[in-house]
Design a protein around this motif. Structure first.
Motif, short mmCIF file in Angstrom:
data_model
loop_
_atom_site.label_atom_id
_atom_site.label_comp_id
_atom_site.label_asym_id
_atom_site.label_seq_id
_atom_site.Cartn_x
_atom_site.Cartn_y
_atom_site.Cartn_z
N GLY A 76 21.34 -49.10 -95.61
CA GLY A 76 21.41 -50.31 -96.42
C GLY A 76 22.82 -50.60 -96.88
O GLY A 76 23.80 -50.09 -96.33
N GLY A 77 22.92 -51.42 -97.94
CA GLY A 77 24.22 -51.84 -98.43
C GLY A 77 25.09 -50.70 -98.93
O GLY A 77 26.30 -50.67 -98.66
N ALA A 78 24.51 -49.75 -99.65
CA ALA A 78 25.28 -48.61 -100.16
C ALA A 78 25.78 -47.74 -99.00
O ALA A 78 26.92 -47.29 -99.00
CB ALA A 78 24.45 -47.79 -101.13
N ALA A 79 24.90 -47.52 -98.02
CA ALA A 79 25.29 -46.73 -96.85
C ALA A 79 26.44 -47.40 -96.11
O ALA A 79 27.38 -46.73 -95.65
CB ALA A 79 24.10 -46.55 -95.91
N ARG A 80 26.39 -48.71 -96.01
CA ARG A 80 27.44 -49.46 -95.31
C ARG A 80 28.79 -49.28 -96.00
O ARG A 80 29.81 -49.00 -95.34
CB ARG A 80 27.05 -50.94 -95.26
N ALA A 81 28.80 -49.42 -97.33
CA ALA A 81 30.05 -49.26 -98.08
C ALA A 81 30.60 -47.85 -97.93
O ALA A 81 31.80 -47.64 -97.73
CB ALA A 81 29.83 -49.60 -99.55
N ILE A 82 29.72 -46.87 -98.03
CA ILE A 82 30.15 -45.46 -97.94
C ILE A 82 30.60 -45.12 -96.52
O ILE A 82 31.65 -44.49 -96.32
CB ILE A 82 29.02 -44.54 -98.41
N TYR A 83 29.83 -45.53 -95.52
CA TYR A 83 30.17 -45.23 -94.12
C TYR A 83 31.52 -45.84 -93.74
O TYR A 83 32.41 -45.15 -93.22
CB TYR A 83 29.06 -45.75 -93.22
N PHE A 84 31.70 -47.12 -94.00
CA PHE A 84 32.96 -47.77 -93.64
C PHE A 84 34.14 -47.11 -94.36
O PHE A 84 35.22 -46.94 -93.77
CB PHE A 84 32.91 -49.26 -94.00
N THR A 85 33.96 -46.75 -95.63
CA THR A 85 35.06 -46.14 -96.39
C THR A 85 35.39 -44.75 -95.86
O THR A 85 36.57 -44.41 -95.69
CB THR A 85 34.71 -46.07 -97.89
N LEU A 86 34.36 -43.93 -95.61
CA LEU A 86 34.62 -42.59 -95.08
C LEU A 86 35.38 -42.67 -93.75
O LEU A 86 36.36 -41.94 -93.55
CB LEU A 86 33.29 -41.85 -94.86
N VAL A 137 37.45 -39.62 -91.98
CA VAL A 137 36.37 -38.66 -91.70
C VAL A 137 35.93 -38.90 -90.25
O VAL A 137 35.56 -40.01 -89.88
CB VAL A 137 35.19 -38.84 -92.68
N ARG A 138 35.96 -37.85 -89.45
CA ARG A 138 35.92 -38.03 -88.00
C ARG A 138 34.52 -38.12 -87.41
O ARG A 138 34.31 -38.70 -86.35
CB ARG A 138 36.68 -36.89 -87.32
N ASN A 139 33.55 -37.48 -88.04
CA ASN A 139 32.21 -37.40 -87.43
C ASN A 139 31.17 -37.71 -88.48
O ASN A 139 30.88 -36.89 -89.35
CB ASN A 139 32.00 -35.99 -86.85
N VAL A 140 30.59 -38.90 -88.41
CA VAL A 140 29.60 -39.33 -89.39
C VAL A 140 28.38 -39.89 -88.67
O VAL A 140 28.48 -40.93 -88.00
CB VAL A 140 30.16 -40.42 -90.34
N ASP A 141 27.24 -39.22 -88.79
CA ASP A 141 25.99 -39.70 -88.21
C ASP A 141 25.18 -40.42 -89.28
O ASP A 141 25.36 -40.19 -90.48
CB ASP A 141 25.18 -38.55 -87.64
N ILE A 142 24.28 -41.29 -88.84
CA ILE A 142 23.44 -42.05 -89.76
C ILE A 142 21.99 -41.90 -89.37
O ILE A 142 21.62 -42.14 -88.20
CB ILE A 142 23.83 -43.55 -89.77
N ASP A 178 32.82 -49.55 -104.38
CA ASP A 178 31.69 -48.61 -104.28
C ASP A 178 32.03 -47.44 -103.37
O ASP A 178 31.89 -46.27 -103.75
CB ASP A 178 30.45 -49.33 -103.76
N GLY A 179 32.45 -47.75 -102.14
CA GLY A 179 32.76 -46.69 -101.19
C GLY A 179 33.94 -45.84 -101.63
O GLY A 179 33.91 -44.61 -101.54
N LYS A 180 34.99 -46.50 -102.15
CA LYS A 180 36.16 -45.75 -102.62
C LYS A 180 35.82 -44.89 -103.82
O LYS A 180 36.32 -43.77 -103.96
CB LYS A 180 37.28 -46.73 -102.97
N GLY A 181 34.95 -45.40 -104.70
CA GLY A 181 34.51 -44.61 -105.85
C GLY A 181 33.74 -43.38 -105.41
O GLY A 181 33.92 -42.29 -105.94
N PHE A 182 32.88 -43.58 -104.41
CA PHE A 182 32.12 -42.44 -103.88
C PHE A 182 33.06 -41.42 -103.25
O PHE A 182 32.94 -40.22 -103.47
CB PHE A 182 31.10 -42.92 -102.86
#
Length: 280
Positions: free
Chosen positions: A129-139, A144-149, A102-106
């Motif tokens: 949620g789950g999608a955010a977790r996959a995307i955040y961890f992958t980024l 990717v150096r600066n990611v806020d949630i 999921d995260g790699k596809g995004f």
């Protein structure tokens, strides 16, 4: 003899995965068939045993099984284990191995759109949620150096940041605080269900402060243009729906199973035809 692949979930009849994967098998000349399997939560363990028994070569995993399948597998990829969710299972040397595409596809769908690269983009993820977790961890894993949630419940955003095993500069924000700061971000990623059909008027936050040229991605693809994307586009943002993520995560699964990367443009066209629309 045809190899068997599939997708498990509850519900599952709506899945577009059989259409895109069976077309990809035909297009690549691979003797295989892909089916959807309706598996209720209480039957998951028996279903995995059954998959092994009949020789299923690989399968996708969707709601509500992505977390609960992990202890039923023989091995789980590092990133999928960190995320705590598996969406792709592959039969490898007599073992079922779990992955999360999921995260790699995004990330792949976003990389196709971003001309300047993503690693230096100040990024905001909406949702925890789950999608955010996959995307955040992958980024973060990709550099990717600066990611806020930002999340309605800030504590969930704080926990997501704390759970990440990869180093990143991140802060947890309330939705109100994120709305005030929107102009500071080059990339905004919407991961909640707000605006998904049939609740087309839903919007996760007010995009009024988005600056012109910001890339905003909404992982929803039904509808193809959510209210958030529509309003952000009116303010000069570059927009992307969730179709690219869906297609690229499927393509990565197909590659794990077969060693062949399928035609993603062809996959996208199939989904668009089923949705009866055009991508944004």
């Amino acid at each position: 003899m045809k190899k068997i692949y599939g997708v498990i979930g509850d519900p599952i009849a709506h899945s577009m995965s059989p259409a895109i994967h069976n077309d990809a098998f035909r297009h690549q000349g691979i003797e295989a068939a892909y089916h959807h399997f309706h598996v209720k939560p209480e039957d998951l363990q028996d279903a995995v045993k059954g998959m092994k028994a009949i020789g299923v070569s690989g399968f996708n995993v969707t709601i509500p099984h992505k977390q609960n399948i992990i202890p039923l597998l023989d091995e789980v990829d590092e990133l999928a284990l960190a995320i705590g969710a598996v969406n792709t299972v592959s039969w490898e040397e007599g073992r079922y191995v779990g992955y999360n595409t999921d995260g790699k596809g995004f990330y792949k769908s976003l990389s196709d759109l971003s001309e300047g690269g993503l690693k230096d983009s100040r990024t905001l993820i909406i949702g925890a949620g789950g999608a955010a977790r996959a995307i955040y961890f992958t980024l973060v894993k990709e550099g990717v150096r600066n990611v806020d949630i930002a999340n309605r419940t800030v504590e969930r955003a704080e926990k997501l940041i704390a759970d990440c095993p990869y180093e990143c500069e991140s802060q947890a924000l309330s939705i109100a605080k994120a709305e005030e700061m929107l102009a500071e971000y080059e990339l905004i990623i919407q991961t909640t269900s707000s605006g998904m059909s049939p609740n087309l008027d839903g919007i996760p936050l007010n995009p009024e402060q988005i600056k012109q040229g910001t890339l905003i991605s909404d992982i929803i693809y039904n509808p193809l243009k959510t209210k958030l994307l529509h309003d952000a586009e009116q303010r000069g943002a570059v927009i992307q729906n969730g179709l690219g993520m869906f297609v690229h995560q499927a393509a990565l699964a197909f590659e794990i199973w077969t060693g062949v990367h399928p035609d993603t443009a062809r996959m996208q066209e199939i989904v668009l035809n089923k949705l009866g629309g055009h991508t944004c």
